[in-house]
Design an enzyme around this catalytic site. Structure first.
Site, PDB file in Angstrom:
ATOM      1  N   ARG A  87      -4.571  -3.832  -0.396  1.00 46.09           N
ATOM      2  CA  ARG A  87      -5.784  -3.036  -0.638  1.00 46.09           C
ATOM      3  C   ARG A  87      -5.900  -2.651  -2.121  1.00 46.09           C
ATOM      4  O   ARG A  87      -5.064  -3.030  -2.945  1.00 46.09           O
ATOM      5  CB  ARG A  87      -5.872  -1.793   0.255  1.00 46.09           C
ATOM      6  N   GLU A 116       0.866  -1.188   0.000  1.00 48.63           N
ATOM      7  CA  GLU A 116       0.000   0.000   0.000  1.00 48.63           C
ATOM      8  C   GLU A 116       0.907   1.245   0.000  1.00 48.63           C
ATOM      9  O   GLU A 116       1.894   1.286   0.738  1.00 48.63           O
ATOM     10  CB  GLU A 116      -0.833  -0.037   1.289  1.00 48.63           C
TER      11      GLU A 116
HETATM   12  N1  LIG Z   1      -9.333   7.501   5.625  1.00 46.05           N
HETATM   13  C1  LIG Z   1      -8.635   6.547   5.039  1.00 46.05           C
HETATM   14  N2  LIG Z   1      -7.637   5.964   5.717  1.00 46.05           N
HETATM   15  C2  LIG Z   1      -6.962   5.006   5.091  1.00 46.05           C
HETATM   16  C3  LIG Z   1      -7.253   4.575   3.798  1.00 46.05           C
HETATM   17  N3  LIG Z   1      -6.412   3.577   3.469  1.00 46.05           N
HETATM   18  C4  LIG Z   1      -5.623   3.389   4.522  1.00 46.05           C
HETATM   19  N4  LIG Z   1      -5.933   4.256   5.500  1.00 46.05           N
HETATM   20  C5  LIG Z   1      -5.225   4.457   6.760  1.00 46.05           C
HETATM   21  C6  LIG Z   1      -5.494   3.413   7.766  1.00 46.05           C
HETATM   22  C7  LIG Z   1      -4.180   3.307   8.470  1.00 46.05           C
HETATM   23  O1  LIG Z   1      -4.082   4.310   9.451  1.00 46.05           O
HETATM   24  C8  LIG Z   1      -3.156   3.616   7.387  1.00 46.05           C
HETATM   25  C9  LIG Z   1      -2.572   2.408   6.703  1.00 46.05           C
HETATM   26  O2  LIG Z   1      -3.478   1.329   6.739  1.00 46.05           O
HETATM   27  P1  LIG Z   1      -3.029  -0.159   7.168  1.00 46.05           P
HETATM   28  O3  LIG Z   1      -4.297  -0.897   7.395  1.00 46.05           O
HETATM   29  O4  LIG Z   1      -2.273  -0.700   5.979  1.00 46.05           O
HETATM   30  O5  LIG Z   1      -2.168  -0.046   8.360  1.00 46.05           O
HETATM   31  O6  LIG Z   1      -3.851   4.395   6.444  1.00 46.05           O
HETATM   32  C10 LIG Z   1      -8.300   5.223   3.106  1.00 46.05           C
HETATM   33  O7  LIG Z   1      -8.630   4.932   1.927  1.00 46.05           O
HETATM   34  N5  LIG Z   1      -8.953   6.198   3.773  1.00 46.05           N
END
Ligand SMILES: Nc1nc2c(ncn2[C@H]2C[C@H](O)[C@@H](COP(=O)(O)O)O2)c(=O)[nH]1
Ligand code: ADP
Length: 302
Positions: free
Chosen positions: A167, A93
């Site tokens: 994702r 990601e």
């Molecule tokens: N509001 C959003 N937050 C998001 C999105 N994709 C990821 N995230 C955030 C959630 C975590 O704090 C961090 C990385 O996610 P991990 O689950 O990989 O640790 O980023 C989004 O689309 N919208």
């Protein structure tokens, strides 16, 4: 225009007072509980060691995303997959991009790039102001990631070549953006605009962004909360269990109950492999093997 935006933001932040969806904490203002398809491939300087032309060869490559709640263990699991089979490529990601927005990204520009801001931090600090901006950038960066052609080594390897994305453009919309809209962190206008360009882009890119399968790492939100705490990512200090509960529900609706309204035909029929991610596998070779076997079987059935 700026004034209008300012007034809107002020109004939203005033509205959020007493809104259980937005709870102020010391470190953050948020808990936000509240294939075999033919693909055209892009080629870029960074993809020199990547396949850049032959469609017939690259259509062999299957594309899968790993989905799941924050800190459920996607990156850890992705590393396990990466080391398990050389025919699998894990694409992480693009979180570092969100943490470090760069100025002067135009190609050919002579001035060095500078970090302007940390959008992930801004989104957690002031979700009403920054959620829509965050979703535009996260979705664009996911789109770029999904458009990456597979590396050449994948096609030379024996077995089933698979690109595994952490994702996808689909969780961007059906998990996070939807959740932010339901929490009123994205306004009805912003949600309508987001959905319009999201559908347009996904349809325009067609097979290039389609997935053949999804691996859903599933664990109780309390387990994710525990792991989030032990990981200790600075931006996530204010994240509350309630927010993880909401994200868990969105995953369940989309991938288990299938009640989320989807807008792409192939996505409605996509095979989902559900794995119990609450189990500790790093220190347990037997569990690791079981996971890998399930994943192999899943990939070969796609
Ligand atoms: N509001 C959003 N937050 C998001 C999105 N994709 C990821 N995230 C955030 C959630 C975590 O704090 C961090 C990385 O996610 P991990 O689950 O990989 O640790 O980023 C989004 O689309 N919208
Ligand atoms: N199966 C597991 N058992 C125990 N701890 C885990 C497991 N998977 C991940 N962790 C730990 O949980 C934290 C979050 O994992 P991570 O892979 O970064 O999650 P994600 O990518 O889903 O946000 C990390 O500290 C990691 O070491």
């Amino acid at each position: 225009m700026r004034l209008v935006r300012f007034a809107f933001v002020r109004q939203m932040s005033l509205l959020s007072i007493g809104n259980p969806a937005i709870v102020s904490t010391k470190s953050s203002n948020i808990d936000m509980a509240g294939n075999s398809a033919k693909r055209r491939l892009t080629s870029s300087p960074s993809s020199l060691s990547r396949i850049s032309s032959s469609e017939d060869v690259t259509t062999r490559v299957k594309r899968v995303s790993i989905e799941g709640n924050i800190a459920v263990g996607k990156s850890t699991f992705a590393r396990l997959l990466q080391s398990a089979d050389e025919a699998w490529e894990v694409v992480p990601e693009p979180i570092s991009k969100w943490q470090s927005i760069q100025s002067g990204t135009t190609k050919g520009e002579s001035s060095p790039q500078q970090t302007v801001s940390n959008l992930l931090h801004m989104m957690y600090q002031d979700p009403q102001r920054w959620s829509y901006t965050f979703q535009t950038y996260s979705c664009m960066s996911r789109l770029r990631t999904q458009l990456q052609p597979p590396p050449a080594r994948l096609l030379r390897s024996e077995g089933t070549p698979v690109q595994v994305f952490e994702r996808s453009v689909y969780s961007d919309r059906y998990i996070f953006a939807l959740n932010m809209f339901e929490l009123s962190c994205i306004s009805p206008t912003e949600w309508a605009v987001y959905q319009d360009w999201h559908s347009f882009l996904v349809e325009q890119f067609g097979h290039q962004v389609e997935l053949e399968g999804i691996i859903y790492l599933r664990a109780p939100p309390s387990k994710c909360m525990e792991r989030l705490g032990s990981r200790g990512r600075a931006e996530e200090k204010g994240v509350q269990l309630d927010y993880l509960d909401k994200l868990h529900t969105q995953h369940e609706r989309w991938l288990i109950e299938k009640t989320t309204e989807l807008h792409f035909e192939k996505l409605k029929r996509i095979p989902v492999l559900e794995l119990d991610a609450s189990v500790e596998f790093e220190s347990n070779p037997e569990v690791r093997e079981q996971f890998i076997t399930k994943v192999k079987n899943f990939f070969s059935g796609l």
